[in-house]
Structure formats: C-alpha cells, structure tokens
Motif scaffolding. Structure first.
Motif, PDB file in Angstrom:
ATOM      1  N   LEU A   1       0.816  -1.220   0.000  1.00  0.00           N
ATOM      2  CA  LEU A   1       0.000   0.000   0.000  1.00  0.00           C
ATOM      3  C   LEU A   1       0.850   1.271   0.000  1.00  0.00           C
ATOM      4  N   ASN A   2       2.009   1.208   0.635  1.00  0.00           N
ATOM      5  CA  ASN A   2       2.826   2.414   0.751  1.00  0.00           C
ATOM      6  C   ASN A   2       3.643   2.746  -0.504  1.00  0.00           C
ATOM      7  N   ARG A   3       3.299   2.094  -1.613  1.00  0.00           N
ATOM      8  CA  ARG A   3       3.882   2.451  -2.914  1.00  0.00           C
ATOM      9  C   ARG A   3       2.805   2.974  -3.863  1.00  0.00           C
ATOM     10  N   LEU A   4       1.554   3.076  -3.368  1.00  0.00           N
ATOM     11  CA  LEU A   4       0.420   3.266  -4.287  1.00  0.00           C
ATOM     12  C   LEU A   4      -0.235   4.640  -4.215  1.00  0.00           C
ATOM     13  N   PHE A   5       0.305   5.539  -3.395  1.00  0.00           N
ATOM     14  CA  PHE A   5      -0.324   6.854  -3.281  1.00  0.00           C
ATOM     15  C   PHE A   5       0.122   7.772  -4.422  1.00  0.00           C
ATOM     16  N   SER A   6      -0.435   8.960  -4.424  1.00  0.00           N
ATOM     17  CA  SER A   6      -0.213   9.945  -5.488  1.00  0.00           C
ATOM     18  C   SER A   6      -0.644   9.379  -6.832  1.00  0.00           C
ATOM     19  N   GLY A   7      -1.780   8.664  -6.805  1.00  0.00           N
ATOM     20  CA  GLY A   7      -2.380   8.167  -8.038  1.00  0.00           C
ATOM     21  C   GLY A   7      -1.751   6.916  -8.605  1.00  0.00           C
ATOM     22  N   LYS A   8      -0.672   6.426  -7.986  1.00  0.00           N
ATOM     23  CA  LYS A   8      -0.020   5.223  -8.520  1.00  0.00           C
ATOM     24  C   LYS A   8      -0.962   4.013  -8.471  1.00  0.00           C
ATOM     25  N   HIS A   9      -1.990   4.074  -7.602  1.00  0.00           N
ATOM     26  CA  HIS A   9      -2.965   2.978  -7.500  1.00  0.00           C
ATOM     27  C   HIS A   9      -3.722   2.751  -8.803  1.00  0.00           C
ATOM     28  N   GLU A  10      -3.744   3.781  -9.665  1.00  0.00           N
ATOM     29  CA  GLU A  10      -4.533   3.648 -10.902  1.00  0.00           C
ATOM     30  C   GLU A  10      -4.044   2.513 -11.802  1.00  0.00           C
ATOM     31  N   LYS A  11      -2.760   2.179 -11.687  1.00  0.00           N
ATOM     32  CA  LYS A  11      -2.207   1.126 -12.549  1.00  0.00           C
ATOM     33  C   LYS A  11      -2.368  -0.257 -11.940  1.00  0.00           C
ATOM     34  N   PHE A  12      -3.008  -0.340 -10.772  1.00  0.00           N
ATOM     35  CA  PHE A  12      -3.133  -1.635 -10.088  1.00  0.00           C
ATOM     36  C   PHE A  12      -4.598  -1.985  -9.868  1.00  0.00           C
ATOM     37  N   ASP A  13      -4.834  -3.283  -9.711  1.00  0.00           N
ATOM     38  CA  ASP A  13      -6.172  -3.739  -9.394  1.00  0.00           C
ATOM     39  C   ASP A  13      -6.036  -4.709  -8.222  1.00  0.00           C
ATOM     40  N   SER A  14      -6.177  -4.196  -7.022  1.00  0.00           N
ATOM     41  CA  SER A  14      -5.967  -5.024  -5.829  1.00  0.00           C
ATOM     42  C   SER A  14      -6.686  -4.344  -4.677  1.00  0.00           C
TER      43      SER A  14
ATOM     44  N   ARG B   1      -7.952   0.720  -1.622  1.00  0.00           N
ATOM     45  CA  ARG B   1      -7.808   1.398  -0.337  1.00  0.00           C
ATOM     46  C   ARG B   1      -7.042   2.724  -0.505  1.00  0.00           C
ATOM     47  N   ALA B   2      -5.993   2.726  -1.306  1.00  0.00           N
ATOM     48  CA  ALA B   2      -5.222   3.959  -1.522  1.00  0.00           C
ATOM     49  C   ALA B   2      -6.128   5.046  -2.094  1.00  0.00           C
ATOM     50  N   GLN B   3      -6.980   4.649  -3.027  1.00  0.00           N
ATOM     51  CA  GLN B   3      -7.907   5.598  -3.647  1.00  0.00           C
ATOM     52  C   GLN B   3      -8.879   6.163  -2.596  1.00  0.00           C
ATOM     53  N   VAL B   4      -9.425   5.275  -1.771  1.00  0.00           N
ATOM     54  CA  VAL B   4     -10.361   5.700  -0.716  1.00  0.00           C
ATOM     55  C   VAL B   4      -9.656   6.640   0.268  1.00  0.00           C
ATOM     56  N   LEU B   5      -8.450   6.272   0.678  1.00  0.00           N
ATOM     57  CA  LEU B   5      -7.739   7.100   1.657  1.00  0.00           C
ATOM     58  C   LEU B   5      -7.371   8.464   1.067  1.00  0.00           C
ATOM     59  N   GLU B   6      -7.005   8.506  -0.193  1.00  0.00           N
ATOM     60  CA  GLU B   6      -6.705   9.802  -0.828  1.00  0.00           C
ATOM     61  C   GLU B   6      -7.923  10.717  -0.773  1.00  0.00           C
ATOM     62  N   LYS B   7      -9.087  10.148  -1.028  1.00  0.00           N
ATOM     63  CA  LYS B   7     -10.328  10.929  -1.013  1.00  0.00           C
ATOM     64  C   LYS B   7     -10.614  11.454   0.404  1.00  0.00           C
TER      65      LYS B   7
ATOM     66  N   SER C   1       7.854   9.785  -4.308  1.00  0.00           N
ATOM     67  CA  SER C   1       7.611   8.351  -4.157  1.00  0.00           C
ATOM     68  C   SER C   1       6.112   8.105  -4.022  1.00  0.00           C
ATOM     69  N   GLY C   2       5.741   6.849  -3.869  1.00  0.00           N
ATOM     70  CA  GLY C   2       4.325   6.496  -3.739  1.00  0.00           C
ATOM     71  C   GLY C   2       3.880   6.350  -2.291  1.00  0.00           C
ATOM     72  N   THR C   3       4.664   6.901  -1.348  1.00  0.00           N
ATOM     73  CA  THR C   3       4.307   6.717   0.065  1.00  0.00           C
ATOM     74  C   THR C   3       3.162   7.635   0.472  1.00  0.00           C
ATOM     75  N   PHE C   4       2.517   7.239   1.553  1.00  0.00           N
ATOM     76  CA  PHE C   4       1.414   8.024   2.107  1.00  0.00           C
ATOM     77  C   PHE C   4       1.933   9.403   2.554  1.00  0.00           C
ATOM     78  N   SER C   5       3.103   9.413   3.192  1.00  0.00           N
ATOM     79  CA  SER C   5       3.606  10.697   3.710  1.00  0.00           C
ATOM     80  C   SER C   5       4.027  11.633   2.571  1.00  0.00           C
ATOM     81  N   TYR C   6       4.589  11.084   1.498  1.00  0.00           N
ATOM     82  CA  TYR C   6       4.920  11.964   0.363  1.00  0.00           C
ATOM     83  C   TYR C   6       3.633  12.554  -0.226  1.00  0.00           C
ATOM     84  N   TYR C   7       2.589  11.754  -0.278  1.00  0.00           N
ATOM     85  CA  TYR C   7       1.307  12.210  -0.830  1.00  0.00           C
ATOM     86  C   TYR C   7       0.770  13.423  -0.063  1.00  0.00           C
ATOM     87  N   THR C   8       0.691  13.317   1.265  1.00  0.00           N
ATOM     88  CA  THR C   8       0.120  14.438   2.035  1.00  0.00           C
ATOM     89  C   THR C   8       1.051  15.642   2.038  1.00  0.00           C
TER      90      THR C   8
END
Ligand SMILES: [Zn+2]
Length: 330
Positions: free
Chosen positions: A105-118, A123-129, A196-203
């Motif tokens: 999960l900590n590689r999928l923030f900042s929209g990187k989740h769009e390329k994955f289906d898991s 969850r990354a999408q929900v948390l970003e919202k 990076s795709g981390t949660f902390s980089y995203y915020t």
C-alpha cells in the motif's frame, strides 16, 4: 469501544457512525479504520492532524498506540483540542497480520494505485479521497497540516527509531518538526531525494503538510509489543492532540542523513554485498563494495556512509537499496 478491534472485525455499526461525548467532542466513523474526531469549536487548536498506522498490516505496535489514544479520547481521559483523523491503513491485511494482501500500500499513493487492481489499490484511492476531504477545510493562519504515518520494520536497525522526511523540492526542511521528532524519541531523520508512492509523500506534496514516515522499531504480533519502548512517541502524539505542543524545541542530538545513492537493480546479475540480516544504518568506511550489477559497482565514497532498506529480490528496474550519508540542515 476499541477502534482497533472494531476495525479488525470489519463490522462497525452504521447506526453509530456519529458519537457525541459529554463535552461536545464529536467522533465520526468515516470508513472502516478511519475515525475523525472533532473537539468543540471554541476549544479547537488550528492544526489539522492525521495519525496513520497499519499501512502495513503486520506492523502492530503503531495500531496499539493509536487504539489506546482513541480509547482515552472516548473515556475523556485525554482532552481533545485538535481535530484529528485516525487511520488504520490496511485493515484486511492487519486482520491476517500480513504486510499486505496483494500490493504494498505504501507504494500506491499519489495516483499510482490507478495502474493496479488489488485491495490495496482500492484502499489507496479511498484514503486519498478521505484525506482530501479532511485537508480541504480552510487552514487558519496559525494552523499547520500535520501527518505522522507510524510504522515498524522487519529488519533490525542500528538506529532503532527513525523518520523518513518525504522529498521537498525546495528543501525547506522544518527544524521545528525535527525537534519534535527528537522529543518523540526519534534518533535519525532521512531526507528523501525524490518523489515516491508513500502516504507521507502524498500528504506532503498534495497538501503541504508536515509529513513523516516514522519507523518505531521491530515488527511483533498483536499483544507482543513492549509498549514501554514507545512512551516518548505516545507522549508526543498526546501533546499534539491536547494542543500542548508548540514546536519550540530545536533539534539537538538527532542525526540527519541524505540519500547519496539510490541503488537500482538493472539486470539479473545484480547483487547486494551485505549480509541478509544486516541492520539498517550499518556504517561503513570509504571504499566498501555494497552492490554490483552489469557495468556497475557501488563502493562507499566517504567514511560514515550507511545503507537502508536493502532488498535484492526486487524486479529489475526497482530500487534495491538506499545509501545515505550524514548531512545537516540550516
Ligand atoms: Zn511499514
């Protein structure tokens, strides 16, 4: 009510989405594993605080720290003066005491989740919202956006507690924040050198929050953590919540490191030249071979370089290790 147990069970009661405590504090379940707690308006500090844990489901200590804090808010033992979003990142993985189900999960923030289906991509999408909604409130001039994403690590570390400071293009590192981290028992801060795709980089990047990935020690199972090892960080978080923290302490003995080499695995001939069980932040003199690949060798360039997060079995093209060296900030 246990925030953690309810989250793990996955069946929080829809009818109890909002609880109002005797002093007017409002506690809202936004989503499974996400609580938004708001003090009465007239006693509110201006900060917008996010405390996340369990982004990796097997990292139990941070979830137990947060659970105790939330229980004390419910009981009134901890006085709430700041609006806080508490997040348990990956409840499904936590239920299985697994790092993740399908993806980190900590590689999928900042929209990187769009390329994955898991499950993690969803969850990354929900948390970003949710984070976007929380930080969309107008910030008062004396307020700060804060985000501490709490982790523990599988690998041992020469410096047990350390924080990763997400990449800041303007390198405007906050010494007040680093002073606060030191007070929380953090021994070192690692300044990231790229996005990076981390949660902390995203915020940090999206909302200009003071954000950190905070590593608190070694992974253990639920109930097996020695909570006395987390007293300083627990105090620090409680002070933030009760608006007792004013960020006046300057950094003193905390070590600061900058990334000097991001070692990428390019071919199948890639090799790390460190022991499998070597600890993060192991220190080397100049000239030691740490990694090699076709047409590539990394030898330490100065005395005192250290490595962090080594993994040799990553796919080609991915990061296998970071090499860091001591630095300082203004
Ligand atoms: Zn983690």
């Amino acid at each position: 009510m246990s925030f953690l147990q309810t989250t793990l069970s996955g069946n929080f009661d829809q009818s109890e989405r909002l609880t109002i405590l005797g002093d007017g504090t409002e506690i809202r379940w936004i989503e499974n594993g996400v609580l938004r707690v708001s003090p009465k308006t007239e006693i509110k500090s201006s900060n917008q605080l996010i405390i996340s844990s369990g982004v990796h489901g097997n990292e139990t200590a941070p979830m137990e720290i947060v659970d105790a804090i939330v229980s004390d808010i419910y009981s009134g033992a901890l006085s709430l003066k700041t609006e806080v979003l508490f997040i348990i990142g990956n409840p499904e993985a936590a239920r299985n005491q697994q790092r993740f189900i399908d993806d980190n999960l900590n590689r999928l923030f900042s929209g990187k989740h769009e390329k994955f289906d898991s499950p993690e991509a969803k969850r990354a999408q929900v948390l970003e919202k949710i984070v976007g909604d929380f930080y969309s409130a107008v910030l008062a001039p004396d307020g700060q956006r804060l985000h501490y994403d709490l982790h523990t690590a599988i690998r041992g570390s020469e410096l047990e507690k350390f924080a990763v400071y997400p990449y800041l293009p303007d390198q405007n590192w906050s010494s007040a924040q680093i002073g606060f981290l030191e007070q929380c028992g953090i021994q070192a801060v690692l300044l990231s050198s790229q996005p990076s795709g981390t949660f902390s980089y995203y915020t940090s990047n999206e909302y200009d929050a003071h954000s950190f990935t905070v590593e608190l020690g070694k992974v253990r199972k639920f109930g097996e953590n020695d909570m006395s090892r987390f007293i300083a960080v627990d105090h620090g978080l409680r002070d933030l919540i009760s608006a007792k923290e004013s960020f006046v302490n300057k950094p003193n003995s905390i070590k600061i490191f900058a990334v000097v080499e991001e070692v990428i695995k390019k071919t199948d001939r890639f090799q790390l030249h460190v022991e499998d069980d070597a600890k993060n932040f192991t220190e080397f003199p100049k000239g030691v071979l740490l990694a090699s690949d076709e047409g590539y060798e990394y030898r330490t360039r100065i005395d005192g370089e250290r490595f962090v997060f080594p993994i040799s079995n990553v796919p080609c093209g991915q990061r296998a290790m970071l090499v860091v060296a001591p630095t300082f900030i203004e």
